[in-house]
Structure formats: structure tokens, C-alpha cells
Design a protein around this motif. Sequence first.
Motif, PDB file in Angstrom:
ATOM      1  N   LEU A 125     -14.117  85.202  99.478  1.00 53.30           N
ATOM      2  CA  LEU A 125     -12.964  84.357  99.798  1.00 53.30           C
ATOM      3  C   LEU A 125     -12.834  83.291  98.699  1.00 53.30           C
ATOM      4  O   LEU A 125     -13.836  82.747  98.249  1.00 53.30           O
ATOM      5  N   PRO A 126     -11.610  83.019  98.257  1.00 52.26           N
ATOM      6  CA  PRO A 126     -11.438  82.081  97.143  1.00 52.26           C
ATOM      7  C   PRO A 126     -11.994  80.689  97.445  1.00 52.26           C
ATOM      8  O   PRO A 126     -11.856  80.194  98.564  1.00 52.26           O
ATOM      9  N   THR A 127     -12.631  80.105  96.455  1.00 49.41           N
ATOM     10  CA  THR A 127     -13.124  78.728  96.583  1.00 49.41           C
ATOM     11  C   THR A 127     -13.003  78.034  95.225  1.00 49.41           C
ATOM     12  O   THR A 127     -13.225  78.657  94.193  1.00 49.41           O
ATOM     13  N   ALA A 153     -26.386  93.366  92.244  1.00 57.01           N
ATOM     14  CA  ALA A 153     -25.074  93.981  92.467  1.00 57.01           C
ATOM     15  C   ALA A 153     -23.988  92.920  92.341  1.00 57.01           C
ATOM     16  O   ALA A 153     -24.224  91.740  92.639  1.00 57.01           O
ATOM     17  N   HIS A 154     -22.809  93.362  91.920  1.00 57.50           N
ATOM     18  CA  HIS A 154     -21.646  92.453  91.771  1.00 57.50           C
ATOM     19  C   HIS A 154     -22.070  90.984  91.576  1.00 57.50           C
ATOM     20  O   HIS A 154     -21.878  90.158  92.463  1.00 57.50           O
ATOM     21  N   PRO A 155     -22.631  90.666  90.388  1.00 58.84           N
ATOM     22  CA  PRO A 155     -23.166  89.317  90.145  1.00 58.84           C
ATOM     23  C   PRO A 155     -22.098  88.224  90.194  1.00 58.84           C
ATOM     24  O   PRO A 155     -22.431  87.054  90.361  1.00 58.84           O
ATOM     25  N   ASP A 156     -20.843  88.643  90.057  1.00 57.32           N
ATOM     26  CA  ASP A 156     -19.739  87.675  90.061  1.00 57.32           C
ATOM     27  C   ASP A 156     -18.896  87.805  91.325  1.00 57.32           C
ATOM     28  O   ASP A 156     -17.697  87.557  91.323  1.00 57.32           O
ATOM     29  N   LEU A 157     -19.542  88.175  92.421  1.00 52.43           N
ATOM     30  CA  LEU A 157     -18.831  88.300  93.706  1.00 52.43           C
ATOM     31  C   LEU A 157     -18.188  86.987  94.143  1.00 52.43           C
ATOM     32  O   LEU A 157     -17.088  86.972  94.696  1.00 52.43           O
ATOM     33  N   VAL A 158     -18.877  85.885  93.890  1.00 48.46           N
ATOM     34  CA  VAL A 158     -18.344  84.601  94.347  1.00 48.46           C
ATOM     35  C   VAL A 158     -17.004  84.351  93.667  1.00 48.46           C
ATOM     36  O   VAL A 158     -16.877  84.408  92.452  1.00 48.46           O
ATOM     37  N   ASN A 159     -15.998  84.123  94.510  1.00 45.84           N
ATOM     38  CA  ASN A 159     -14.603  84.080  94.028  1.00 45.84           C
ATOM     39  C   ASN A 159     -14.201  82.647  93.679  1.00 45.84           C
ATOM     40  O   ASN A 159     -13.441  82.003  94.400  1.00 45.84           O
ATOM     41  N   LEU A 190     -16.508  99.776  92.575  1.00 45.74           N
ATOM     42  CA  LEU A 190     -15.611  99.568  93.725  1.00 45.74           C
ATOM     43  C   LEU A 190     -14.718  98.340  93.513  1.00 45.74           C
ATOM     44  O   LEU A 190     -13.539  98.347  93.873  1.00 45.74           O
ATOM     45  N   GLY A 191     -15.297  97.308  92.920  1.00 43.46           N
ATOM     46  CA  GLY A 191     -14.511  96.107  92.646  1.00 43.46           C
ATOM     47  C   GLY A 191     -13.303  96.411  91.767  1.00 43.46           C
ATOM     48  O   GLY A 191     -12.221  95.859  91.961  1.00 43.46           O
ATOM     49  N   LEU A 192     -13.498  97.327  90.805  1.00 45.65           N
ATOM     50  CA  LEU A 192     -12.403  97.707  89.905  1.00 45.65           C
ATOM     51  C   LEU A 192     -11.366  98.560  90.627  1.00 45.65           C
ATOM     52  O   LEU A 192     -10.173  98.284  90.549  1.00 45.65           O
ATOM     53  N   THR A 193     -11.833  99.581  91.333  1.00 45.50           N
ATOM     54  CA  THR A 193     -10.863 100.498  91.968  1.00 45.50           C
ATOM     55  C   THR A 193     -10.133  99.823  93.127  1.00 45.50           C
ATOM     56  O   THR A 193      -8.983 100.125  93.391  1.00 45.50           O
ATOM     57  N   ALA A 194     -10.806  98.899  93.815  1.00 45.71           N
ATOM     58  CA  ALA A 194     -10.177  98.202  94.945  1.00 45.71           C
ATOM     59  C   ALA A 194      -9.477  96.915  94.496  1.00 45.71           C
ATOM     60  O   ALA A 194      -8.987  96.166  95.331  1.00 45.71           O
ATOM     61  N   LYS A 195      -9.494  96.681  93.181  1.00 45.57           N
ATOM     62  CA  LYS A 195      -8.832  95.499  92.592  1.00 45.57           C
ATOM     63  C   LYS A 195      -9.288  94.195  93.249  1.00 45.57           C
ATOM     64  O   LYS A 195      -8.493  93.346  93.642  1.00 45.57           O
ATOM     65  N   ARG A 196     -10.597  94.067  93.374  1.00 45.22           N
ATOM     66  CA  ARG A 196     -11.160  92.841  93.944  1.00 45.22           C
ATOM     67  C   ARG A 196     -11.262  91.764  92.866  1.00 45.22           C
ATOM     68  O   ARG A 196     -10.917  92.004  91.719  1.00 45.22           O
ATOM     69  N   ASN A 197     -11.768  90.613  93.247  1.00 47.52           N
ATOM     70  CA  ASN A 197     -11.921  89.519  92.272  1.00 47.52           C
ATOM     71  C   ASN A 197     -13.046  89.799  91.268  1.00 47.52           C
ATOM     72  O   ASN A 197     -13.182  89.089  90.277  1.00 47.52           O
ATOM     73  N   TYR A 198     -13.839  90.803  91.525  1.00 48.79           N
ATOM     74  CA  TYR A 198     -14.923  91.185  90.622  1.00 48.79           C
ATOM     75  C   TYR A 198     -14.789  92.668  90.270  1.00 48.79           C
ATOM     76  O   TYR A 198     -14.202  93.403  91.060  1.00 48.79           O
ATOM     77  N   PRO A 199     -15.299  93.147  89.160  1.00 49.33           N
ATOM     78  CA  PRO A 199     -15.905  92.363  88.084  1.00 49.33           C
ATOM     79  C   PRO A 199     -14.850  91.573  87.299  1.00 49.33           C
ATOM     80  O   PRO A 199     -13.775  92.085  87.039  1.00 49.33           O
ATOM     81  N   SER A 200     -15.203  90.345  86.937  1.00 43.95           N
ATOM     82  CA  SER A 200     -14.242  89.481  86.248  1.00 43.95           C
ATOM     83  C   SER A 200     -14.596  89.371  84.766  1.00 43.95           C
ATOM     84  O   SER A 200     -15.774  89.255  84.407  1.00 43.95           O
ATOM     85  N   GLU A 201     -13.566  89.410  83.950  1.00 43.64           N
ATOM     86  CA  GLU A 201     -13.800  89.301  82.502  1.00 43.64           C
ATOM     87  C   GLU A 201     -14.460  87.969  82.179  1.00 43.64           C
ATOM     88  O   GLU A 201     -15.318  87.885  81.303  1.00 43.64           O
ATOM     89  N   ARG A 202     -14.072  86.941  82.907  1.00 40.56           N
ATOM     90  CA  ARG A 202     -14.625  85.612  82.666  1.00 40.56           C
ATOM     91  C   ARG A 202     -16.152  85.632  82.775  1.00 40.56           C
ATOM     92  O   ARG A 202     -16.857  85.079  81.939  1.00 40.56           O
ATOM     93  N   PHE A 203     -16.643  86.295  83.795  1.00 40.75           N
ATOM     94  CA  PHE A 203     -18.095  86.356  83.977  1.00 40.75           C
ATOM     95  C   PHE A 203     -18.766  87.215  82.908  1.00 40.75           C
ATOM     96  O   PHE A 203     -19.771  86.820  82.296  1.00 40.75           O
ATOM     97  N   TYR A 204     -18.230  88.410  82.687  1.00 36.98           N
ATOM     98  CA  TYR A 204     -18.929  89.347  81.788  1.00 36.98           C
ATOM     99  C   TYR A 204     -18.874  88.900  80.327  1.00 36.98           C
ATOM    100  O   TYR A 204     -19.749  89.277  79.545  1.00 36.98           O
ATOM    101  N   ARG A 205     -17.883  88.090  79.965  1.00 42.47           N
ATOM    102  CA  ARG A 205     -17.873  87.547  78.602  1.00 42.47           C
ATOM    103  C   ARG A 205     -19.048  86.570  78.416  1.00 42.47           C
ATOM    104  O   ARG A 205     -19.667  86.528  77.357  1.00 42.47           O
ATOM    105  N   ILE A 206     -19.341  85.819  79.467  1.00 37.18           N
ATOM    106  CA  ILE A 206     -20.499  84.913  79.405  1.00 37.18           C
ATOM    107  C   ILE A 206     -21.793  85.735  79.332  1.00 37.18           C
ATOM    108  O   ILE A 206     -22.671  85.480  78.507  1.00 37.18           O
ATOM    109  N   ALA A 207     -21.883  86.759  80.181  1.00 35.22           N
ATOM    110  CA  ALA A 207     -23.090  87.600  80.199  1.00 35.22           C
ATOM    111  C   ALA A 207     -23.263  88.343  78.875  1.00 35.22           C
ATOM    112  O   ALA A 207     -24.387  88.531  78.399  1.00 35.22           O
TER     113      ALA A 207
END
Length: 257
Positions: A125-127, A153-159, A190-207
Amino acid sequence: MKHNYHTHTVRCRHAQNTEREYIEAAIAAGIETLGFADHAPQIFPGDYYSHFRMRPEELSDYCSTLRALKEEYKDKIDIKIGLEAEYYPALFPALLALIRPYELDYLILGQHLDDNEIGLEHNFLPTDKEEHLIRHTSQVLAGLHTGCFTYLAHPDLVNFTGDDEIYRRHMLPFCREIKEMDIPLEVNILGLTAKRNYPSERFYRIAAEVGNRFVLGVDAHTAGALTDPTGEAMAREFCRKIGITPEEDVKLIPPTR
Ligand SMILES: [Zn+2]
Ligand SMILES: [Zn+2]
């Protein structure tokens, strides 16, 4: 993908298909290692009911069903038995005691809610609250420091919908600490196919900047997710865009040995 360790079953009450149906689909898809990581039972105080996971009394049947199928299909595919668990500090010792007799092959950490779940909102949920980001990252790191988890799993789940600067302030040291622990981060299909908030480019660029290890996870909630090549193609394109290379396989860490 020859190896996928993120597979759910109907037992978690929000996925479809039986263990056998996933195995048949995986063989059809040319998968060599199929790891089951259904949502771990957790032993909660009182009569609290967690609706998206198997109950503790169902773990035995999950494990015995998978052991029988592992034997039955051993010439066609390698089956691994695991769970996707949250790290809930007050409940973790009881979780380890619960799973110990089953000698699981691995756990993956999927921190869907923080603290000990009760009374908290789901992390997708967005925060825009920095305190939420701090709570979440520190709890995930504490979980990983137990040494019980094979990957995150989904390290960037937090929205987190707040500023990039605040996000980076917490995610940069988060990724660095995980790199020091040498634990892979999952790119969640699943995050990609379901168009969830993850995986996010913002997170993976940092990683990517930190130089973390990466692995793909289907997070299959239907057997069809294993045979549909769309998700993997999306994940490989995502990785190419960020400039990261996921490892093709991971070494499993038995959580209770
Ligand atoms: Zn998950
Ligand atoms: Zn999952």
C-alpha cells in the motif's frame, strides 16, 4: 529459466493449482529445478487469522506431498521444498521450531507486512512516510542477519511514494548491507506481469550501483505462470535496461541445520 525457487500453491488461499500441476507445467517449460516457497505458516498469539498463508497444521501435508512428488518425478525434475516467510521478531523462534522437523531445503524472505503482522497494513500500500521505510528496511536486514534465508524476494515491495533523495538515503545502505551478507536480491516476475509497484527501476538502479547479486523469481501463483514466457522476457528486458545480470541459479541455504 532453468531454476525457479518462487512457487506458490493453492494452500496459501490466494494461488491456484496443486503441487503436481506446477510440476507438470515446469517440466513442460523445460525447468530443471522447481522450488516451492509457499507462504509460511506463522504461529500467532490468540485467535488472529492470517488469510494469505497455510495454517501451521497444514505444513505437514505440504511437506509430505512434496516429498512424495519429488521422488515420483526425480528422473524429470529436481524438486526443492521451501517456504516464503516474513521475519516477524516475536514469531520467528516459533516458526523455526515448527519447520525444524521437516528439514526444509530453504527459506526466502518475503516481508509483506512489518512488525509481527497484527494491526499493520500490507507493505504494497502506498506510503510517503520515511518512518515506514526505516522500519521496513531495518526489519528486513534483521531477518537476513539470522542467516536463515537463501534470498530476498521482492526487495522493493515497500511502496514508498516519497522523494528519491529520502528513498536513496535508506535503500543505499540497505543494499550495501545485503551485499556484505552476500545474499541475492530477487527480480520478481509477478510484479512485472501484474504491473505492481515492484520491481522498481528506482530501487534496482541503486542496487546496480552497489553491485548486489540478483536472481529471477517467477513468484508463480498459477501453474500457467511457469509455461508463459512473457514474464521471463519482461524480467530480462528489465535487467538489461538497468544493466544487471541475474545469476542463473542460487545455492540454497537450509534454514534449520
Ligand atoms: Zn511475496
Ligand atoms: Zn511469493
